[in-house]
Design an enzyme around this catalytic site. Structure first.
Site, mmCIF file in Angstrom:
data_model
loop_
_atom_site.group_PDB
_atom_site.id
_atom_site.type_symbol
_atom_site.label_atom_id
_atom_site.label_comp_id
_atom_site.label_asym_id
_atom_site.label_seq_id
_atom_site.Cartn_x
_atom_site.Cartn_y
_atom_site.Cartn_z
ATOM 1 N N ASP A 1 0.842 -1.179 0.000
ATOM 2 C CA ASP A 1 0.000 0.000 0.000
ATOM 3 C C ASP A 1 0.881 1.235 0.000
ATOM 4 O OD1 ASP A 1 -2.515 -0.941 -0.160
ATOM 5 O OD2 ASP A 1 -2.749 -1.225 2.003
ATOM 6 N N ASP B 1 -9.517 -5.416 2.407
ATOM 7 C CA ASP B 1 -8.313 -6.137 2.014
ATOM 8 C C ASP B 1 -8.481 -7.634 2.200
ATOM 9 O OD1 ASP B 1 -6.834 -3.969 1.270
ATOM 10 O OD2 ASP B 1 -5.986 -3.652 3.273
#
Lengths: 565, 678
Positions: B306, B518
């Site tokens: 990320d 996620d």
């Protein structure tokens, strides 16, 4: 080695490679081409089974079924040859144990000869029985190698091809054309190709001599090309009718090697990275050269027992020197040693000199080739799939050492593959050491030995190694034609052949369904010097560790004792 | 938020005492059955003991036999000891883990209207509980907003650095545990029961109680069993060959030969290596749910990271003031500074810092007593300050433009756009409804991250940055950070698709994440590292949990995975290479009697057959115990291409494996023959 030998070797290497290279390209095309009209015609006759893609189990079953059928036919011919045509000498039927051994020997591509061809087998048995199996067993080897290659090439696809289609293709486009050309060449060199009765001759020395005849050239051609090695005559390549001229000798030596080499190089092309083939070739060549040097050195060196006598053992233009016992004067030491190393490295087993008479060190060389499982080029097909087992072990250990799940050509090598590779690796010790020790310690087995002490042990180990590795050469002092040995060696030949083929196909099947991981910087490259050194090392260390004790009590003890005087 | 577990030293005396006891307990065949190589050694020990006893009772000499039997037992015990030490260290780690508690607190309320709350640990929240969260609070659990509206910083989950609005009713009511309230106050109804504590489940794994063999470990065990079988065949048949040669081998010697040949070094240390690997992870504050995941980490081809919090600092920083409409740059800086004096967000602080550093302004001097600050709110999306003489506002461009009535100004639009194009976030600043200019808020790449990506590249791992930003911004940041590729405007679906795409190409993918969205991607990835601050869903989906919530730790995880395999490979190579010397020690010793010429092979010049065999078996046992520290620490790994790593390890462990036993066995022979002679 003398300058002459070096020159001969150089010439030999150049010609071999000049044939192997185009042949590798040709094999790759045969591997991947569309079926031709002839193949489609054969397919129509054989039906749907010819076209279905087989998974590894079906492929392995087809191999076993096809070879069992071939073995049964051959067994029947051998046990009925008296009643079959083409038997001008009226040779009798073979006993069941004997016929079992011969049939197994030819089905397994071993061509172990517990018989003398000219004294035992009719032209029908030779021509329809043995020669046909020479083709089919060689084709089986190459077909299995093709299937194994597909296991590496295919992505998430269990199909390994069709065995019958592969056998037809290999026979039609590889073996038959090569053998036809080579047969004609041999006929040109004076090798007989007839169906005549044996000739009675009256030699100058008086008495009578029977000179055997037969369809020799056609069988000898496939004998050397297909890693078979079973001679038409008992003394094989040392017989002037099988191997009449220096040129025929040279051509046969080249033919022992070029097809196995071509297959290894074709492997690289078939998997889409020629370097992969070259690195296997490099590994094999390193071992080949070391073995050749050892063998030539061992044979050419002066015999210590003759040291005190007035014998000139040095090589010169007029003196062959070294150990000439059991060797043809017309071939000399270098061409005998080169033939021996080539024929034992390739699982061929044809001989042009008698291995039993080799020096302990010289005899150790062919024995070592057999013990590591015929992977120094190896037989047609089986050499390739044999070395791939070593490659898997090498890659596994190397992969761990670089900290990554081992992979070869993008396929992850996991528990299943290692299990199968280990099974394949266990076969030879069981066959050679296990069966060998039984033969050595039982009275029936020990009867076959004609020398006591370490040499007798070497004879036995060699026989079982030769059977297990499907080589077929022998320390001929060993009498293989007893019921005990016929059965025992027959079993070992079967284990050595099909006990290897089945796990290897299973490995291919397991790999075929896997993904192909693209190589990254973290992948251990399986081309280049590092891999070659490691693979060579693994072959030597695994072979050495497994057989060191047996070799120490056989050829090594014999050598040390001989030279300690 | 978590205390680093204290690391026990390699040979803590208390730990060693327990391990010695453990070594004996593990002699139970049921416990050794997991390890076929060591089980073989134990069977050999029992057999050797039996023969020694028989000789002793029959009044025959038994001194050599007794020594062989004893050293065989030592070999088993040393292997057990290695495993016990590794397990003991795991237990120590687990104990310190138990003390680690998540520190998130929840403000529980009895009803929506209630004004007073009770502070309880987040872990004690149950489904249906109501909590209140105000600006600055971490939302303690997943739930729905039932009252109020707030801006929430969800960058820890989505990777999107701009705050989002969450309000009761409608689609935007879900809040995620671990996210932070930036402004306003909401009441949240918790929607998830506390799972059984992750930590507790992990502790069980770390202690090794539920340890399962990893795939590579299984494959290696098969290879070791294969080698053991080969050497068993070798030794059994050797007796046959020896009988043929007229020199049958005493059974005890044959047993000794077998045990020296089979791969006891790696066999004895295999499980210790595995346990120690898990344990090493724990010292990095990472908990793996399975050893399989750790191994897979060593194989990673692609690493998804990320952007926010991993590659860039979690929040944006002011990097430039761009004046418009004839305003002075310093004038703009001063206005921006004043408007941010009471702004506690990192962005606000960074504006103050920039103004101070670049324009020599001072926050302290700017502050006056008549200042009335206007806090940022999700309704107005504007904050600022009013004094008696002026009014300053800063905020999102569209809000300020509306506020100042400057909708169509081309110059302002151009300035705003220029900031957006380079990947920055524009803020407009206005004084008395006159727009002074744009503040450029920029993502700041973490220091050192570039080097980490270089390291990964050397290891053969491709890095992909995941961000919710637009492609232009993403490309700019990707280039600056030095990642290999990026995925812009990432949605959970896009992430999942990317992972599947990579996997279809045969690659192993690792990612770290913490948000519920996620979870599918974490589950799909071959190695999914969930942040401890993340949601329960993410933590359930991943196969590792990082207690420090530091995504760059994946690099360490990868290295530990690689180290684990390398240690096994290195010791296997060492084990096999050792056999060469052992043959040269034992074979001549056994057969010199019948083949005197074989003394040539006694290259080490060992004194007598007895001392040769004893030296080999003693060496075999000592090398096992000597390599325990290496097994526990792991083979050294420094990021380099595979061929370089292989060459080094082959030289050290292959080459060393050949040479060391020649020296070692000779040295032991000198001692042994000295003792025997004396």
């Amino acid at each position: 080695m003398t300058g002459n030998a070096v020159l001969q070797f150089f010439f030999f290497a150049v010609v071999t490679m000049a044939l192997a290279l185009p042949c590798a390209g040709y094999l790759t095309r045969v591997f991947s081409k569309e079926p031709s009209a002839v193949e489609r015609g054969i397919g129509r006759i054989l039906g749907a089974g010819f076209w279905t893609q087989q998974n590894w189990g079906a492929y392995a079953f087809s191999v076993l079924f096809f070879n069992a059928l071939g073995g049964a036919v051959l067994f029947w011919i051998l046990t009925h040859q008296r009643h079959l045509p083409w038997n001008p000498q009226n040779l009798g039927n073979l006993s069941p144990a004997f016929a079992f051994n011969v049939a197994v020997a030819f089905v397994t591509n071993t061509d172990w000869q517990s018989y003398g061809g000219e004294a035992t087998l009719s032209y029908f048995s030779q021509r329809i029985g043995l020669t046909v199996q020479n083709y089919l067993s060689a084709a089986t080897g190459i077909a299995v190698a093709f299937a194994v290659v597909r296991g590496f090439v295919r992505k998430e696809n269990a199909a390994l091809g069709n065995f019958y289609a592969d056998v037809v293709r290999v026979t039609l486009y590889v073996l038959l054309p090569l053998a036809l050309v080579f047969s004609l060449f041999l006929v040109g060199q004076g090798v007989p190709q007839n169906m005549s009765p044996y000739v009675q001759a009256s030699p100058l020395g008086g008495g009578q001599q029977v000179i055997a005849q037969g369809p020799v050239a056609s069988q000898v051609a496939i004998k050397v090309l297909g890693s078979n090695g079973g001679g038409f005559f008992g003394v094989n390549g040392a017989h002037p009718y099988e191997n009449p001229t220096p040129l025929s000798n040279f051509a046969q030596m080249v033919s022992l090697l070029f097809l196995p080499i071509a297959l290894v190089l074709a492997f690289g092309r078939m998997v889409g990275d020629r370097r992969q083939g070259w690195s296997l070739f490099a590994s094999m060549t390193i071992l080949f050269l070391i073995l050749l040097a050892m063998c030539v050195y061992g044979e050419q060196a002066a015999h210590p027992a003759l040291a005190g006598l007035n014998v000139n053992q040095t090589i010169s233009d007029i003196n062959l020197g070294g150990n000439m016992e059991g060797k043809e004067a017309r071939f000399g030491i270098f061409n005998s040693a080169l033939w021996t190393v080539a024929a034992t490295a390739t699982s061929n087993g044809a001989v042009n000199s008698m291995l039993d008479s080799y020096m302990p060190l010289g005899g150790l060389v062919p024995l070592f080739s057999l013990l590591v499982g015929e992977v120094i080029y190896g037989g047609v097909g089986c050499g390739l799939y044999g070395i791939l087992v070593y490659v898997l072990i090498t890659v596994f250990i190397a992969g761990l050492m670089v900290g990554r799940t081992p992979e070869y050509l993008g396929k992850k090598i996991e528990a299943q593959e290692i299990k199968l590779a280990v099974i394949a690796m266990l076969l030879y010790p069981v066959c050679v050491l296990g069966f060998g020790v039984i033969s050595l310690l039982t009275p029936e087995g020990a009867n076959s030995i004609t020398a006591y002490g370490p040499h007798g042990l070497t004879q036995t180990i060699y026989a079982y190694a030769s059977a297990a590795a499907n080589n077929g050469s022998a320390f001929a002092g060993f009498n293989g034609n007893t019921t005990f040995q016929n059965v025992m060696l027959g079993i070992v030949m079967l284990i050595g052949r099909f006990g290897m083929i089945v796990p290897v196909l299973a490995i291919a099947g397991s790999l075929a369904v896997k993904k192909i991981t693209p190589a990254s910087g973290g992948t251990f490259p399986t081309h280049g010097g590092m891999f070659v050194v490691l693979l060579t090392g693994i072959i030597v260390v695994f072979g050495g560790l497994t057989y060191f004790p047996a070799l120490a009590l056989g050829p090594v003890a014999e050598h040390l004792a001989l030279f300690a005087r | 938020m978590s205390k680093k577990p204290t690391r026990s030293s390699l040979f803590d005396p208390a730990l060693l005492r327990d391990a010695v006891a453990g070594a004996f307990v593990k002699l139970a065949p049921a416990s050794l059955a997991r390890n076929p190589v060591m089980l073989t050694v134990e069977v050999a020990s029992v057999t050797a003991t039996f023969f020694t006893l028989r000789d002793a009772l029959a009044g025959k000499p038994f001194a050599v036999g007794l020594q062989i039997a004893l050293w065989l037992w030592f070999t088993v015990l040393f292997g057990n000891f290695a495993e016990a030490v590794a397990e003991g260290r795991g237990k120590a780690q687990a104990d310190s883990l138990r003390k680690t508690k998540t520190m998130t607190l929840a403000k529980k309320v009895s009803s929506i209207e209630a004004t007073s709350f009770k502070t309880i640990p987040a872990a004690e929240l149950h489904m249906g509980d109501l909590i209140v969260a105000e600006a600055g609070d971490i939302i303690p659990g997943d739930g729905d907003v039932v009252q109020g509206i707030a801006t929430v910083d969800e960058s820890s989950i989505t990777g999107e650095s701009a705050p989002v609005i969450r309000e009761s009713g409608g689609d935007r009511s879900a809040v995620t545990g671990g996210t932070q309230i930036i402004s306003d106050r909401i009441v949240v109804e918790i929607r998830a029961n506390p799972g059984e504590s992750f930590l507790d489940r992990m502790i069980g794994l770390v202690e090794g109680a539920k340890r399962q063999k990893t795939p590579n470990e299984i494959a290696l065990t098969i290879l070791l069993v294969g080698l053991t079988l080969i050497f068993l065949i070798v030794c059994v048949t050797l007796q046959g060959f020896a009988i043929y040669s007229g020199a049958p081998i005493p059974l005890l010697y044959l047993i000794a030969l077998l045990i020296t040949l089979i791969p006891t070094t790696i066999g004895g240390l295999l499980s210790a290596i595995g346990i120690a690997g898990m344990d090493r992870l724990v010292t990095f504050n990472v908990i793996a749910k399975s050893g399989r995941a750790v191994e897979a980490a060593g194989d990673i081809d692609t690493l998804l990271l990320d952007k926010t919090g991993t590659i860039t600092l979690g929040n944006r920083m002011a990097s430039a003031f761009i004046p418009v409409c004839g305003a002075e740059e310093k004038e703009l800086a001063e206005a921006a500074l004043l408007s941010s004096l009471a702004d506690d967000t990192p962005e606000g602080k960074s504006i103050v810092r920039l103004a101070e550093e670049k324009y020599g302004l001072s926050a302290a001097e700017g502050r006056t007593s008549d200042m009335r600050f206007v806090a940022f709110s999700a309704h107005t999306r504007v904050s600022g300050v009013d004094t008696d003489s002026l009014s300053i506002r800063k905020g999102a461009p569209d809000s300020i433009l509306v506020l100042c009535g400057k909708g169509g100004n081309a110059e302002i639009a151009r300035a705003v756009e220029s900031v957006a194009k380079t990947g920055g976030t524009p803020l407009l600043v206005a004084r008395d409804k006159n727009i002074l200019g744009v503040v450029h808020l920029k993502d700041i790449i973490k220091t050192g991250i570039h080097e980490r990506f270089m390291t990964l590249r050397r290891m053969g791992i491709r890095t992909v940055m995941i961000t919710g930003d637009n492609p232009i911004t993403a490309a700019a940041i990707a280039a600056e950070a030095g990642v290999d590729d990026f995925l812009a405007e990432a949605s959970p679906e896009k992430k999942l698709e990317l992972i599947r795409h990579e996997q279809a190409a045969g690659k192993l993918v690792a990612m770290c994440g913490d948000g519920s969205n996620d979870a599918p991607a974490l589950a799909q990835a071959d190695v999914g590292v969930a942040m401890n601050t993340g949601t329960m869903a993410a933590r359930e989906a991943g196969n590792m949990i990082d207690l420090d919530s530091d995504p760059t730790k994946l690099i360490e995880v990868v290295m530990i995975g690689k180290q684990l395999l390398m240690s096994r490979g290195a010791l296997t190579t060492f084990s096999i290479a050792n056999d060469i010397a052992k043959y040269f020690a034992i074979i001549p010793a056994l057969f010199m009697g019948v083949f005197p010429a074989m003394k040539v092979l006694n290259v080490m010049g060992l004194t007598s057959p007895e001392s040769a065999i004893l030296s080999a078996i003693i060496f075999n046992a000592l090398v096992l115990i000597g390599l325990v520290p290496l097994a526990l620490r792991g083979v050294k790994y420094s990021p380099a291409p595979a061929s370089v790593v292989l060459r080094r390890n082959l030289l050290v462990y292959g080459g060393g494996g050949i040479v060391v036993p020649f020296v070692g066995i000779k040295a032991i022979d000198v001692v042994v023959s000295g003792l025997m002679g004396g």
